[in-house]
Design a protein around this motif. Structure first.
Motif, PDB file in Angstrom:
ATOM      1  N   UNK A  16     -51.544 -22.855  82.934  1.00 36.04           N
ATOM      2  CA  UNK A  16     -51.676 -22.192  81.633  1.00 36.04           C
ATOM      3  C   UNK A  16     -50.326 -22.162  80.920  1.00 36.04           C
ATOM      4  N   UNK A  17     -50.381 -22.087  79.612  1.00 34.41           N
ATOM      5  CA  UNK A  17     -49.134 -22.095  78.837  1.00 34.41           C
ATOM      6  C   UNK A  17     -48.222 -20.945  79.261  1.00 34.41           C
ATOM      7  N   UNK A  18     -48.807 -19.762  79.503  1.00 36.21           N
ATOM      8  CA  UNK A  18     -47.962 -18.628  79.882  1.00 36.21           C
ATOM      9  C   UNK A  18     -47.525 -18.686  81.346  1.00 36.21           C
ATOM     10  N   UNK A  19     -47.995 -19.703  82.074  1.00 36.20           N
ATOM     11  CA  UNK A  19     -47.545 -19.887  83.451  1.00 36.20           C
ATOM     12  C   UNK A  19     -46.594 -21.047  83.617  1.00 36.20           C
ATOM     13  N   UNK A  55     -44.424 -22.458  87.004  1.00 40.80           N
ATOM     14  CA  UNK A  55     -44.668 -23.796  87.555  1.00 40.80           C
ATOM     15  C   UNK A  55     -43.374 -24.593  87.613  1.00 40.80           C
ATOM     16  N   UNK A  56     -42.582 -24.527  86.566  1.00 38.50           N
ATOM     17  CA  UNK A  56     -41.326 -25.273  86.541  1.00 38.50           C
ATOM     18  C   UNK A  56     -40.387 -24.793  87.644  1.00 38.50           C
ATOM     19  N   UNK A  74     -46.584 -31.959  79.081  1.00 33.79           N
ATOM     20  CA  UNK A  74     -48.044 -31.901  79.128  1.00 33.79           C
ATOM     21  C   UNK A  74     -48.555 -30.502  78.792  1.00 33.79           C
ATOM     22  N   UNK A  75     -47.930 -29.486  79.354  1.00 35.02           N
ATOM     23  CA  UNK A  75     -48.397 -28.109  79.114  1.00 35.02           C
ATOM     24  C   UNK A  75     -48.169 -27.703  77.657  1.00 35.02           C
TER      25      UNK A  75
END
Length: 376
Positions: free
Chosen positions: A240-243, A247-248, A263-264
């Motif tokens: 998700x965008x807010x995640x 993730x990074x 991609x995100x």
């Protein structure tokens, strides 16, 4: 075989411009393309000798003749002929009773310009073959036509593209962009009419010819798949965008982080763009285009000096926004601008290319056209 066999006919399928959503389709993401008024046209007739005979007005030399029985990935014709040959193979491999044909092609879609001439070629071929052999139900199932054409390109031709190009070529609607979720293949047509707002969409063909099969496209796709696997996800779509920051933080190497970030954030840009078009706020799309180009240039690393120059020059000359469109490594740039600015922005880009020693770019304004169909 269902229905009567039709002996001859003429079919057409358009190229496409992708407004936003680049390199998201093979990551199960969102895309927002529209079909071009430029197309591949095929005149076809049946053959009863088991031979596929291919002729292109754009390719000099004798016709390409291929034994239908011998069609297989990695065998037979290469070059442009592998695309229609692959479509015939995919149809037969899926159990559809198609065979020999003579197909003659003409095209107004510039090859290698990032406008999806290959998908237009595939979809036009699929419609010709299915209707020549009386498979009317299949010809009318445009999402299935797109799926078979993607399979032809992925497996027979060996190019690891997603399904965006084939879908919009087969399913496009005049005056609309197509919001496509490439995971579940749900589609929504969104009005896209720049002229109604006093705007125009300018396409700048940089004349730098790309080739998805040269390996760079495949390496980007493999990098995305590896990053998703390292994160324990089916695809990068699942971040998700807010995640994104979390993730990074789980990826130690900068190249993987850059691919994931593009991609995100690009999926997020598609969502924002669709909302703007739905609300009738077309001018606000401009900054999103430029933001998307910067991401393709800096994170995904698929732009080139010519596309970067076209974008920066157009924006400096007063365009609302601009970005490369297509897989990258050359191809075309799209520019959103006021209609009155088309001439000065076009002149500015041409001047910048001349000063840099680049080939003169090709330019044209475009609208959203209908998808594939039979002409006669």
């Amino acid at each position: 075989m269902t229905g009567a066999v039709t002996g001859t006919g003429v079919w057409s399928a358009p190229g496409r411009v992708n407004l936003i959503g680049e390199h998201t389709d093979y990551n199960d993401g969102l895309v927002l393309p529209f079909a071009l008024p430029r197309s591949v046209t095929v005149t076809g007739r049946l053959r009863d000798d088991g031979v596929l005979r291919l002729v292109s007005a754009a390719v000099p030399g004798p016709p390409v003749e291929i034994s239908v029985a011998g069609l297989a990935p990695g065998a037979g014709a290469g070059g442009w002929a592998s695309y229609p040959a692959g479509v015939l193979w995919a149809l037969r491999e899926a159990g559809h009773p198609v065979g020999g044909a003579e197909l003659r092609y003409e095209s107004t879609v510039p090859a290698g310009a990032g406008l999806s001439s290959s998908a237009a070629l595939e979809v036009a071929t699929a419609l010709a073959l299915t209707e020549l052999y009386g498979l009317r139900e299949l010809a009318a199932d445009r999402p299935e036509i797109a799926r078979l054409c993607r399979r032809a390109e992925n497996v027979y031709t060996g190019v690891p593209t997603g399904i965006m190009d084939q879908t919009v070529s087969a399913c496009g609607r005049a005056g609309h962009a197509l919001l496509l979720d490439t995971r579940d293949l749900s589609r929504r047509h969104i009005p896209f009419d720049p002229a109604a707002r006093g705007l125009a969409l300018l396409v700048v063909d940089t004349r730098v010819r790309h080739a998805h099969a040269d390996g760079e496209y495949g390496r980007r796709r493999a990098g995305c798949e590896e990053a998703a696997a390292r994160l324990g996800l089916p695809a990068l779509r699942d971040i998700p965008y807010d995640g994104l920051d979390r993730a990074l933080g789980r990826l130690p190497d900068a190249p993987a982080r850059a691919l994931v970030r593009h991609v995100v954030t690009e999926n997020r840009r598609v969502e924002r763009a669709a909302a703007l078009l739905t609300a009738g706020e077309l001018p606000a799309l401009g900054p999103l285009l430029t933001e998307g180009h910067n991401s393709l240039r800096d994170d995904f690393a698929v732009s080139c000096p010519e596309t970067d120059l076209a974008v920066s020059t157009a924006v400096a000359a007063g365009a609302l926004g601009a970005r490369m469109t297509g897989g990258g490594f050359g191809g075309s740039v799209i520019v959103l601008l006021e209609s009155a600015a088309v001439a000065p922005v076009t002149a500015a880009v041409a001047g910048a290319f001349a000063a840099a020693g680049h080939k003169p770019p090709g330019t044209f304004t475009t609208t959203a056209a209908a998808g594939a169909g039979r002409l006669s």
